[in-house]
Design a protein around this motif. Structure first.
Motif, PDB file in Angstrom:
ATOM      1  N   ALA A  15       0.850  -1.196   0.000  1.00 54.15           N
ATOM      2  CA  ALA A  15       0.000   0.000   0.000  1.00 54.15           C
ATOM      3  C   ALA A  15       0.885   1.244   0.000  1.00 54.15           C
ATOM      4  N   PHE A  16       1.923   1.246   0.839  1.00 57.44           N
ATOM      5  CA  PHE A  16       2.848   2.377   0.864  1.00 57.44           C
ATOM      6  C   PHE A  16       3.487   2.577  -0.509  1.00 57.44           C
ATOM      7  N   ALA A  17       3.936   1.494  -1.123  1.00 53.53           N
ATOM      8  CA  ALA A  17       4.564   1.585  -2.442  1.00 53.53           C
ATOM      9  C   ALA A  17       3.603   2.184  -3.467  1.00 53.53           C
ATOM     10  N   SER A  18       2.333   1.818  -3.379  1.00 48.41           N
ATOM     11  CA  SER A  18       1.327   2.347  -4.310  1.00 48.41           C
ATOM     12  C   SER A  18       1.136   3.851  -4.123  1.00 48.41           C
ATOM     13  N   TYR A  19       0.944   4.273  -2.881  1.00 43.87           N
ATOM     14  CA  TYR A  19       0.703   5.694  -2.614  1.00 43.87           C
ATOM     15  C   TYR A  19       1.969   6.526  -2.802  1.00 43.87           C
ATOM     16  N   ALA A  20       3.122   5.959  -2.521  1.00 38.44           N
ATOM     17  CA  ALA A  20       4.383   6.658  -2.779  1.00 38.44           C
ATOM     18  C   ALA A  20       4.558   6.884  -4.281  1.00 38.44           C
ATOM     19  N   THR A  21       4.166   5.903  -5.081  1.00 38.16           N
ATOM     20  CA  THR A  21       4.246   6.046  -6.529  1.00 38.16           C
ATOM     21  C   THR A  21       3.344   7.183  -7.009  1.00 38.16           C
ATOM     22  N   ASP A  79       6.259  20.397  -2.530  1.00 38.00           N
ATOM     23  CA  ASP A  79       6.208  18.933  -2.660  1.00 38.00           C
ATOM     24  C   ASP A  79       7.522  18.304  -2.198  1.00 38.00           C
ATOM     25  N   LEU A  80       8.633  18.874  -2.645  1.00 39.37           N
ATOM     26  CA  LEU A  80       9.934  18.330  -2.256  1.00 39.37           C
ATOM     27  C   LEU A  80      10.118  18.366  -0.743  1.00 39.37           C
ATOM     28  N   GLU A  81       9.674  19.435  -0.123  1.00 37.34           N
ATOM     29  CA  GLU A  81       9.833  19.588   1.327  1.00 37.34           C
ATOM     30  C   GLU A  81       8.947  18.628   2.113  1.00 37.34           C
ATOM     31  N   ASN A  82       7.862  18.164   1.525  1.00 35.09           N
ATOM     32  CA  ASN A  82       6.916  17.329   2.257  1.00 35.09           C
ATOM     33  C   ASN A  82       6.899  15.871   1.823  1.00 35.09           C
ATOM     34  N   ILE A  83       7.101  15.609   0.556  1.00 35.65           N
ATOM     35  CA  ILE A  83       7.040  14.232   0.059  1.00 35.65           C
ATOM     36  C   ILE A  83       8.282  13.443   0.456  1.00 35.65           C
ATOM     37  N   VAL A  84       9.449  14.079   0.448  1.00 35.88           N
ATOM     38  CA  VAL A  84      10.676  13.362   0.823  1.00 35.88           C
ATOM     39  C   VAL A  84      10.602  12.839   2.266  1.00 35.88           C
ATOM     40  N   PRO A  85      10.208  13.667   3.263  1.00 32.04           N
ATOM     41  CA  PRO A  85      10.058  13.100   4.615  1.00 32.04           C
ATOM     42  C   PRO A  85       8.997  12.002   4.687  1.00 32.04           C
ATOM     43  N   PHE A  86       7.893  12.174   3.942  1.00 35.81           N
ATOM     44  CA  PHE A  86       6.857  11.134   3.917  1.00 35.81           C
ATOM     45  C   PHE A  86       7.434   9.818   3.410  1.00 35.81           C
ATOM     46  N   LEU A  87       8.270   9.873   2.396  1.00 38.10           N
ATOM     47  CA  LEU A  87       8.837   8.645   1.835  1.00 38.10           C
ATOM     48  C   LEU A  87       9.712   7.913   2.857  1.00 38.10           C
ATOM     49  N   GLY A  88      10.583   8.653   3.530  1.00 32.78           N
ATOM     50  CA  GLY A  88      11.457   8.015   4.514  1.00 32.78           C
ATOM     51  C   GLY A  88      10.697   7.497   5.720  1.00 32.78           C
ATOM     52  N   ILE A  89       9.885   8.346   6.313  1.00 34.64           N
ATOM     53  CA  ILE A  89       9.136   7.939   7.507  1.00 34.64           C
ATOM     54  C   ILE A  89       8.079   6.901   7.146  1.00 34.64           C
ATOM     55  N   GLY A  90       7.416   7.089   6.010  1.00 38.39           N
ATOM     56  CA  GLY A  90       6.398   6.134   5.573  1.00 38.39           C
ATOM     57  C   GLY A  90       6.976   4.752   5.311  1.00 38.39           C
ATOM     58  N   LEU A  91       8.187   4.700   4.765  1.00 37.44           N
ATOM     59  CA  LEU A  91       8.834   3.408   4.535  1.00 37.44           C
ATOM     60  C   LEU A  91       9.098   2.704   5.861  1.00 37.44           C
ATOM     61  N   LEU A  92       9.695   3.422   6.798  1.00 39.57           N
ATOM     62  CA  LEU A  92       9.955   2.823   8.110  1.00 39.57           C
ATOM     63  C   LEU A  92       8.652   2.420   8.793  1.00 39.57           C
ATOM     64  N   TYR A  93       7.659   3.276   8.700  1.00 40.74           N
ATOM     65  CA  TYR A  93       6.357   3.001   9.301  1.00 40.74           C
ATOM     66  C   TYR A  93       5.739   1.746   8.684  1.00 40.74           C
ATOM     67  N   SER A  94       5.784   1.643   7.361  1.00 38.63           N
ATOM     68  CA  SER A  94       5.156   0.502   6.686  1.00 38.63           C
ATOM     69  C   SER A  94       5.848  -0.816   7.032  1.00 38.63           C
ATOM     70  N   LEU A  95       7.120  -0.757   7.379  1.00 39.62           N
ATOM     71  CA  LEU A  95       7.866  -1.963   7.743  1.00 39.62           C
ATOM     72  C   LEU A  95       7.783  -2.277   9.232  1.00 39.62           C
ATOM     73  N   SER A  96       7.125  -1.402  10.003  1.00 41.41           N
ATOM     74  CA  SER A  96       7.057  -1.597  11.458  1.00 41.41           C
ATOM     75  C   SER A  96       5.862  -2.434  11.896  1.00 41.41           C
ATOM     76  N   GLY A  97       5.057  -2.890  10.955  1.00 41.03           N
ATOM     77  CA  GLY A  97       3.939  -3.761  11.279  1.00 41.03           C
ATOM     78  C   GLY A  97       2.681  -3.063  11.760  1.00 41.03           C
ATOM     79  N   PRO A  98       2.335  -1.903  11.204  1.00 39.06           N
ATOM     80  CA  PRO A  98       1.100  -1.249  11.644  1.00 39.06           C
ATOM     81  C   PRO A  98      -0.130  -1.977  11.105  1.00 39.06           C
ATOM     82  N   ASP A  99      -1.268  -1.668  11.685  1.00 32.71           N
ATOM     83  CA  ASP A  99      -2.542  -2.191  11.204  1.00 32.71           C
ATOM     84  C   ASP A  99      -2.783  -1.662   9.789  1.00 32.71           C
TER      85      ASP A  99
END
Length: 155
Positions: A15-21, A79-99
């Motif tokens: 899901a993260f990969a889809s929305y990141a794309t 976009d650059l200021e906001n999407i880049v942090p989302f990508l890094g934090i979102g990746l870690l978040y998606s791998l942390s096992g959230p619901d």
């Protein structure tokens, strides 16, 4: 080495990969939109970019700023200021096992907020429209970071 099969089977990661794309594609579109506005309005910031429209003093008239070009450019920078942090934090978040449903809410809110922010910026819609888009996206990224720091990371 990590087992990539397990990663592809992780619904939250996919899901993260889809929305990141989606947001990365939107960000790429913004650079194209900036170039389009520069070319159609003949507005450039570098002398070498003006050479196809004239030489010497004639080319200098194209070295200027334009409100529409600047508006698209600023939306792209935001976009650059906001999407880049989302990508890094979102990746870690998606791998942390959230619901999955919670993760989908985060991802969808972020993508919707960034699209809304761009529409509000380019239209332009009166404030607080643009600020609303910004703060919702920022809040989503902060929420994922808080969840990681509180529940999963060792401090």
């Amino acid at each position: 080495m990590a087992d990539l099969t397990r990663l592809v089977e992780n619904e939250v990661f996919m899901a993260f990969a889809s929305y990141a794309t989606i947001v990365l594609s939107k960000m790429m579109f913004m650079s194209t939109a900036t170039a389009f506005y520069r070319l159609t309005r003949k507005v450039f910031v570098n002398p070498e970019d003006c050479t196809s429209f004239g030489r010497g003093e004639n080319a200098k008239k194209y070295l200027r700023t334009d409100d529409r070009v600047e508006r698209v450019r600023r939306a792209h920078l935001n976009d650059l200021e906001n999407i880049v942090p989302f990508l890094g934090i979102g990746l870690l978040y998606s791998l942390s096992g959230p619901d999955l449903s919670t993760a989908l809410l985060h991802f969808r809110l972020f993508v919707g907020a960034r699209i809304y922010h761009t529409i509000a910026y380019l239209t332009p819609l009166p404030q607080p429209n643009r600020a609303l888009g910004f703060f919702i996206g920022y809040g989503v990224t902060f929420s994922m970071a808080y969840s990681l720091l509180k529940n999963k990371l060792y401090l």
